[in-house]
Design a protein around this motif. Structure first.
Motif, PDB file in Angstrom:
ATOM      1  N   MET A   1       0.832  -1.202   0.000  1.00 14.67           N
ATOM      2  CA  MET A   1       0.000   0.000   0.000  1.00 14.67           C
ATOM      3  C   MET A   1       0.868   1.255   0.000  1.00 14.67           C
ATOM      4  SD  MET A   1      -2.992   0.891   2.709  1.00 14.67           S
ATOM      5  CE  MET A   1      -3.434   2.570   3.046  1.00 14.67           C
ATOM      6  N   GLU A   2       0.497   2.200  -0.825  1.00 11.29           N
ATOM      7  CA  GLU A   2       1.235   3.454  -0.980  1.00 11.29           C
ATOM      8  C   GLU A   2       0.648   4.492  -0.016  1.00 11.29           C
ATOM      9  OE1 GLU A   2       3.614   5.913  -1.675  1.00 11.29           O
ATOM     10  OE2 GLU A   2       3.872   4.670  -3.472  1.00 11.29           O
ATOM     11  N   TRP A   3       1.465   4.935   0.962  1.00 18.81           N
ATOM     12  CA  TRP A   3       0.953   5.843   1.989  1.00 18.81           C
ATOM     13  C   TRP A   3       0.986   7.310   1.594  1.00 18.81           C
ATOM     14  CZ3 TRP A   3      -1.992   4.701   5.976  1.00 18.81           C
ATOM     15  CH2 TRP A   3      -2.004   3.368   6.418  1.00 18.81           C
ATOM     16  N   MET A   4       1.840   7.639   0.612  1.00 18.56           N
ATOM     17  CA  MET A   4       2.076   9.045   0.322  1.00 18.56           C
ATOM     18  C   MET A   4       0.820   9.848  -0.027  1.00 18.56           C
ATOM     19  SD  MET A   4       4.690  10.692   0.870  1.00 18.56           S
ATOM     20  CE  MET A   4       6.386  10.417   0.438  1.00 18.56           C
ATOM     21  N   PRO A   5      -0.103   9.317  -0.858  1.00 10.40           N
ATOM     22  CA  PRO A   5      -1.308  10.112  -1.167  1.00 10.40           C
ATOM     23  C   PRO A   5      -2.126  10.434   0.086  1.00 10.40           C
ATOM     24  CG  PRO A   5      -1.107   8.284  -2.689  1.00 10.40           C
ATOM     25  CD  PRO A   5      -0.061   8.068  -1.624  1.00 10.40           C
TER      26      PRO A   5
ATOM     27  N   SER B  30       2.672  13.782  -3.351  1.00  8.25           N
ATOM     28  CA  SER B  30       1.610  12.796  -3.598  1.00  8.25           C
ATOM     29  C   SER B  30       1.625  12.310  -5.046  1.00  8.25           C
ATOM     30  CB  SER B  30       0.244  13.403  -3.285  1.00  8.25           C
ATOM     31  OG  SER B  30      -0.113  14.335  -4.294  1.00  8.25           O
ATOM     32  N   GLY B  31       2.251  13.064  -5.932  1.00  9.92           N
ATOM     33  CA  GLY B  31       2.319  12.678  -7.348  1.00  9.92           C
ATOM     34  C   GLY B  31       1.321  13.382  -8.251  1.00  9.92           C
ATOM     35  N   ASP B  46      -5.589   4.735 -11.900  1.00  6.60           N
ATOM     36  CA  ASP B  46      -4.739   5.201 -10.801  1.00  6.60           C
ATOM     37  C   ASP B  46      -5.614   6.106  -9.935  1.00  6.60           C
ATOM     38  OD1 ASP B  46      -3.077   6.842  -9.214  1.00  6.60           O
ATOM     39  OD2 ASP B  46      -1.481   6.875 -10.693  1.00  6.60           O
ATOM     40  N   PHE B  47      -5.809   5.751  -8.675  1.00  4.89           N
ATOM     41  CA  PHE B  47      -6.752   6.510  -7.837  1.00  4.89           C
ATOM     42  C   PHE B  47      -6.077   7.486  -6.875  1.00  4.89           C
ATOM     43  CE2 PHE B  47     -11.064   5.213  -8.832  1.00  4.89           C
ATOM     44  CZ  PHE B  47     -10.809   4.205  -9.752  1.00  4.89           C
ATOM     45  N   THR B  48      -4.843   7.885  -7.223  1.00  2.00           N
ATOM     46  CA  THR B  48      -4.114   8.813  -6.350  1.00  2.00           C
ATOM     47  C   THR B  48      -4.878  10.116  -6.109  1.00  2.00           C
ATOM     48  OG1 THR B  48      -2.050   7.884  -7.179  1.00  2.00           O
ATOM     49  CG2 THR B  48      -1.896   9.996  -6.043  1.00  2.00           C
ATOM     50  N   VAL B  49      -5.429  10.695  -7.171  1.00  2.00           N
ATOM     51  CA  VAL B  49      -6.114  11.991  -7.038  1.00  2.00           C
ATOM     52  C   VAL B  49      -7.274  11.875  -6.040  1.00  2.00           C
ATOM     53  CG1 VAL B  49      -7.452  13.775  -8.230  1.00  2.00           C
ATOM     54  CG2 VAL B  49      -5.469  12.754  -9.360  1.00  2.00           C
TER      55      VAL B  49
END
Lengths: 165, 185
Positions: A1-5, B30-31, B46-49
């Protein structure tokens, strides 16, 4: 799991507390662009620019939000330099792999997209920050409806562009 | 004290800049200042936003409402309408997909060296915002005021204490985010 966001998102949430508390302002970006265009217009056309109804409403000049947007560029620049992520780039890879790496094509597409975005942001009275974050976290009806409209249209148009549908 | 700070225009410009630096820092790490990440969100790969936005909401919302109930912050809610919020939102979304940045992240993208963000995105947004200022008087009555929403906030519309909306909303968002992680998105 990517925590940064999640960490970054939480950071933005805390930042919004400070914006409300010390500046009595919600985080928002798009008015700064209308403001800039107005200031450029005023430079060429003179004081009468200020009589335009819309510029009377937003009040031209370097203000809190203008400095916020400048700060975003500065903050990203500093972080990119420190982490070694800074790179001059004309064509992002997702675009290049699909449509080719011709800078002119990417420039024209970005310009067209930008024009629609600037128009739409002012039309809707806010952008992904003003409506999408600040509006939604205040439980604003306008914020939640705007963010749904942004994503419905954004998803449909990007899927058409990338030939997914 | 707060009133004095808020009225000090020079200090406010500095605060705006400092808050902006942090905002740019968070957006960058966050990218979401990258075209690839934003277009990935719109293509649903990609669900970063969404993660960034929804986390900002579940952290920001209780803090703002606690401070509001103590009378130390004011809400800044915009009146919306079908003609403004929905039509404008749909135009914005098309621009979002074609540009691949938004007005905040495009500034961050400029900072990280994306030239398409500077010469295409920022320039385009300036032109589009200028275009809007020119058509604003003719749009105002005919479009922007059409179908005004009756209420400003969701709790106001439902006629309930805000916490009856905040707590379910936070749970709902956590379930959505947890669900996304569970299916590996």
């Amino acid at each position: 799991m990517e925590w940064m966001p999640y960490l970054a998102g939480a950071g933005i949430g805390v930042l919004s507390w400070f914006a409300f508390l010390i500046s009595d302002k919600p985080l928002g970006c798009s008015t700064a662009y209308a403001n800039t265009t107005g200031m450029i217009e005023r430079f060429f056309r003179g004081k009468k620019t200020e009589d335009k109804e819309y510029y009377r409403k937003i009040k031209l000049g370097i203000d809190w939000q203008w400095m916020l947007v400048l700060g975003i560029a500065a903050g990203a620049f500093l972080t990119a330099i420190i982490t070694g992520g800074f790179a001059l780039e004309w064509v992002p890879s997702a675009f290049g792999n699909k449509f080719g790496y011709d800078p002119t094509l990417r420039w024209i597409v970005a310009l067209l997209g930008g024009i629609l975005m600037g128009l739409g942001a002012r039309w809707a009275g806010g952008c992904t920050s003003g409506h999408g974050i600040s509006g939604t976290l205040q439980l604003a009806i306008s914020g939640w409806i705007a963010v749904v409209a942004f994503f419905i249209s954004g998803i449909a148009v990007s899927m058409l562009l990338y030939g997914v549908i | 004290m707060l009133e004095e700070i808020r009225k000090n225009k020079k200090l406010q410009l500095i605060f705006g800049f400092i808050i902006g630096i942090f905002f740019g820092f968070f957006l960058y790490i966050s990218g979401v200042t990258h075209y690839n990440v934003i277009i990935g969100q719109l293509l649903l790969t990609d669900f970063t936003v969404l993660k960034v936005m929804m986390t900002a909401v579940i952290v920001g919302m209780p803090g703002i409402y606690i401070m509001k109930s103590r009378g130390i912050v004011n809400l800044h809610v915009k009146q919306g309408s079908a003609g403004s919020t929905i039509i404008g939102g749909l135009i914005f979304g098309a621009g979002f997909a074609i540009l691949g940045y938004c007005p905040g992240t495009v500034a961050g993208a400029v900072g990280q060296g994306s030239l398409d963000a500077l010469f295409g995105g920022v320039l385009g947004i300036l032109i589009g915002a200028g275009l809007f200022s020119s058509i604003y008087p003719s749009l105002y009555e005919k479009v922007l005021k059409k179908g005004e929403f009756m209420h400003l906030t969701i709790p106001e519309k439902l006629g309930v204490n805000p916490w009856f909306v905040i707590i379910p909303m936070i749970i709902f968002i956590i379930v959505i985010l947890g669900g996304l992680e569970y299916i590996g998105l």
